[in-house]
Enzyme design. Structure first.
Site, PDB file in Angstrom:
ATOM      1  N   ASP A  72       7.651   1.760   5.011  1.00 55.00           N
ATOM      2  CA  ASP A  72       8.016   3.111   4.573  1.00 55.00           C
ATOM      3  C   ASP A  72       9.250   3.049   3.685  1.00 55.00           C
ATOM      4  O   ASP A  72       9.982   2.051   3.672  1.00 55.00           O
ATOM      5  CB  ASP A  72       8.253   4.034   5.768  1.00 55.00           C
ATOM      6  CG  ASP A  72       9.479   3.628   6.573  1.00 55.00           C
ATOM      7  OD1 ASP A  72       9.555   2.455   6.981  1.00 55.00           O
ATOM      8  OD2 ASP A  72      10.377   4.475   6.791  1.00 55.00           O
ATOM      9  N   HIS A  89      18.134   3.399  -1.575  1.00 55.40           N
ATOM     10  CA  HIS A  89      18.399   4.793  -1.190  1.00 55.40           C
ATOM     11  C   HIS A  89      18.933   5.615  -2.366  1.00 55.40           C
ATOM     12  O   HIS A  89      19.417   6.729  -2.156  1.00 55.40           O
ATOM     13  CB  HIS A  89      19.378   4.901  -0.013  1.00 55.40           C
ATOM     14  CG  HIS A  89      18.876   4.332   1.266  1.00 55.40           C
ATOM     15  ND1 HIS A  89      19.298   4.782   2.497  1.00 55.40           N
ATOM     16  CD2 HIS A  89      17.981   3.359   1.534  1.00 55.40           C
ATOM     17  CE1 HIS A  89      18.697   4.099   3.461  1.00 55.40           C
ATOM     18  NE2 HIS A  89      17.890   3.225   2.881  1.00 55.40           N
ATOM     19  N   HIS A 112       9.684  -3.315   7.002  1.00 55.82           N
ATOM     20  CA  HIS A 112       9.085  -1.978   7.126  1.00 55.82           C
ATOM     21  C   HIS A 112       8.465  -1.570   5.789  1.00 55.82           C
ATOM     22  O   HIS A 112       8.962  -1.921   4.717  1.00 55.82           O
ATOM     23  CB  HIS A 112      10.101  -0.936   7.606  1.00 55.82           C
ATOM     24  CG  HIS A 112      11.271  -0.685   6.712  1.00 55.82           C
ATOM     25  ND1 HIS A 112      11.264   0.236   5.683  1.00 55.82           N
ATOM     26  CD2 HIS A 112      12.515  -1.232   6.679  1.00 55.82           C
ATOM     27  CE1 HIS A 112      12.439   0.258   5.081  1.00 55.82           C
ATOM     28  NE2 HIS A 112      13.227  -0.635   5.658  1.00 55.82           N
ATOM     29  N   GLU A 171      10.900   3.353   9.563  1.00 49.40           N
ATOM     30  CA  GLU A 171      12.270   2.893   9.785  1.00 49.40           C
ATOM     31  C   GLU A 171      13.294   3.821   9.154  1.00 49.40           C
ATOM     32  O   GLU A 171      14.368   4.050   9.713  1.00 49.40           O
ATOM     33  CB  GLU A 171      12.443   1.479   9.217  1.00 49.40           C
ATOM     34  CG  GLU A 171      13.745   0.791   9.622  1.00 49.40           C
ATOM     35  CD  GLU A 171      14.912   1.095   8.686  1.00 49.40           C
ATOM     36  OE1 GLU A 171      16.055   0.819   9.068  1.00 49.40           O
ATOM     37  OE2 GLU A 171      14.676   1.613   7.577  1.00 49.40           O
ATOM     38  N   GLU A 172      12.964   4.347   7.983  1.00 51.56           N
ATOM     39  CA  GLU A 172      13.937   5.154   7.258  1.00 51.56           C
ATOM     40  C   GLU A 172      14.192   6.507   7.915  1.00 51.56           C
ATOM     41  O   GLU A 172      15.235   7.120   7.708  1.00 51.56           O
ATOM     42  CB  GLU A 172      13.477   5.373   5.806  1.00 51.56           C
ATOM     43  CG  GLU A 172      13.314   4.096   4.994  1.00 51.56           C
ATOM     44  CD  GLU A 172      14.642   3.432   4.657  1.00 51.56           C
ATOM     45  OE1 GLU A 172      15.692   3.883   5.144  1.00 51.56           O
ATOM     46  OE2 GLU A 172      14.611   2.441   3.910  1.00 51.56           O
ATOM     47  N   GLU A 214      14.157   4.768  15.691  1.00 50.27           N
ATOM     48  CA  GLU A 214      14.314   4.433  17.097  1.00 50.27           C
ATOM     49  C   GLU A 214      12.993   4.480  17.862  1.00 50.27           C
ATOM     50  O   GLU A 214      12.907   4.015  18.992  1.00 50.27           O
ATOM     51  CB  GLU A 214      15.333   5.369  17.759  1.00 50.27           C
ATOM     52  CG  GLU A 214      14.911   6.822  17.864  1.00 50.27           C
ATOM     53  CD  GLU A 214      15.244   7.630  16.622  1.00 50.27           C
ATOM     54  OE1 GLU A 214      15.034   8.854  16.643  1.00 50.27           O
ATOM     55  OE2 GLU A 214      15.709   7.039  15.629  1.00 50.27           O
ATOM     56  N   ASP A 248      13.941  -2.114  -0.745  1.00 48.90           N
ATOM     57  CA  ASP A 248      14.058  -1.651   0.643  1.00 48.90           C
ATOM     58  C   ASP A 248      12.805  -0.884   1.055  1.00 48.90           C
ATOM     59  O   ASP A 248      12.708   0.306   0.837  1.00 48.90           O
ATOM     60  CB  ASP A 248      15.297  -0.761   0.759  1.00 48.90           C
ATOM     61  CG  ASP A 248      15.573  -0.279   2.165  1.00 48.90           C
ATOM     62  OD1 ASP A 248      15.053  -0.869   3.125  1.00 48.90           O
ATOM     63  OD2 ASP A 248      16.310   0.716   2.294  1.00 48.90           O
TER      64      ASP A 248
END
Length: 447
Positions: free
Chosen positions: A91, A418, A89, A153-154, A158, A122
């Site tokens: 983002d 994160h 991903h 994704e972050e 879903e 990430d």
């Protein structure tokens, strides 16, 4: 290509790989509400160009309802060869308090062989893992290739799950690589075979029509904050183990780091004990964990002498692969209602759930990637779990039960994903790229 030729190609391509990763990390592609959309779309456009540079004959952006576009690439399989889906991903998490960063979060900086910047690990390292591994083959891929790079994704990942459910043939493959994980430490390869699911919600407690003076009413008027604190602390026993009925302890088949290694990685202060009982592997990867991630209460600065009428908390539940997210959500919210004191008014909102994942028995793709990791790192990989959640994985496992799903990546437990000062070790990135290219070659030759 021989393994030696693959290794040489990856090594020769590393300057370009680092340059492209720098360009990606420079873009503040935060797909959270309240953040600018333009940088996220800029990251999508750059990801599209990078996949084209990898030799894929078909690359395009695909709209995802309610989300940012996914970037999709495809190359047909040679006769008789399997197809591999590659996922990452583009983002990233918000930077948070920039004062806590030693370097600017969106000005990627290389220090002692590691690139620092939000998303460097990430998961823009995952994007570059796929791009650089594919570049090694110069357009002559040993397997069929499908690549999907997600844009949100972050936050609310879903939505890609719904997209996959509606477009299964787009991502159907014999093996699926999720490059959004990593190793316990730099230089120690691992395959993630278990992911915890998650559930999250906001709980609100109300006791009064409005806040009242603590001198005139304190001692009899019910304080919403005190009630909420009692409810939240009731979810754990004195050891820190979860005591919500229905949330049973689990057992993980592999081993985790030692307690000393975990304390160092997590930054646990001297004299502060870890919480919970049993092995670290069981606690981190096979059992439930409940964390209060936010509180809406008056701040210390500017606080007034008042009994509070309302208090809110954000609660996150991590769920072992064997558990069910919706059941756990009901268990936890039901327990909070049960332990609420003084007849306070309790309500819940902002529900989020995501399923966990447990890898199946070893197959040809698993064997090939284990051998590839061992060659790239010089040591055999070990089996680990991951406490975080990747929303797409459970959907892929359910929708394509025959596919082998492989989780690895250039992140490590010291990468500070994160968190402030996120970084990716560039030598670790090279090893992971090499392993992926070796895996694609062996998997294509062995089927």
């Amino acid at each position: 290509m021989t393994p030696e030729e693959i290794e040489s190609a990856v090594e020769a391509g590393m300057p370009q790989t680092v340059e492209d990763l720098t360009r990606l990390v420079t873009i503040p592609s935060v797909a959270f509400p309240g953040h600018a959309e333009a940088p996220v779309l800029e990251a999508a456009a750059l990801t599209e160009r990078l996949l084209r540079s990898a030799g894929l004959p078909e690359v395009r952006q695909i709209p995802v309802e309610g989300s940012y576009p996914a970037v999709y690439g495809e190359a047909p399989a040679p006769p008789g060869a399997p197809t591999v889906l590659l996922y990452a991903h583009y983002d990233v998490q918000p930077a948070g308090d920039t004062a806590l960063w030693r370097t600017p979060p969106f000005e990627p900086t290389v220090v002692d062989g590691a690139m620092y910047g939000r998303g460097a690990a990430d998961d823009k390292s995952g994007v570059m893992t796929h791009v650089a591994a594919l570049r090694a083959f110069q357009g002559r891929f040993p397997v069929g290739i499908k690549v999907i790079v997600e844009g949100q994704e972050e936050y609310a990942g879903e939505r890609l799950e719904d997209f996959v459910e509606a477009n299964p043939e787009l991502v159907r493959a014999d093996a699926m690589v999720i490059a959004d994980c990593g190793n316990p430490r730099v230089g120690e390869p691992a395959l993630t075979t278990s992911l915890r699911g998650m559930a999250a919600f906001t709980v609100e407690v109300r006791t009064l029509a409005e806040a009242v003076h603590s001198g005139a009413f304190g001692g009899a008027a019910p304080d919403a904050l005190s009630a909420l604190m009692r409810m939240l602390t009731a979810m754990h026993d004195d050891n820190g183990d979860v005591r919500v009925p229905g949330l049973a302890r689990g057992v993980f088949p592999g081993a985790s780091d030692s307690e000393d290694e975990f304390r160092a990685t997590a930054g646990v202060l001297d004299g502060v004990s870890l919480v919970g009982t049993g092995s670290l592997a069981d606690r981190l990867w096979a059992s439930y964990a409940i964390t209060v991630t936010g509180l809406d209460v008056p701040t210390v600065t500017g606080a007034i002498n008042a009994v509070q009428a309302v208090a809110r908390a954000r609660v996150t539940v991590r769920i072992p692969a064997s558990g069910d997210a919706k059941t756990a959500l009901n268990d936890v919210t039901g327990y909070l209602e049960k332990v609420a004191p003084w007849g306070v008014k309790v309500s819940f909102s902002d529900f989020v759930t995501g399923s966990g994942f447990q890898a199946g028995a070893e197959g040809p793709a698993r064997g090939a990637v284990e051998r590839a990791l061992e060659r790239a790192f010089g040591r055999a990989p070990r089996q680990v779990g991951q406490g975080g959640s990747i929303p797409l994985v459970a959907t892929l496992a359910r929708r394509f039960p025959a596919a082998e799903i492989l989780l690895y990546g250039a992140e490590d437990e010291g990468a500070a994903i994160h968190a402030p000062n996120e970084r990716v070790d560039l030598e670790e990135l090279r090893r992971i790229i090499t392993a992926e290219a070796l895996f694609l070659a062996e998997y294509g030759a062995g089927r």
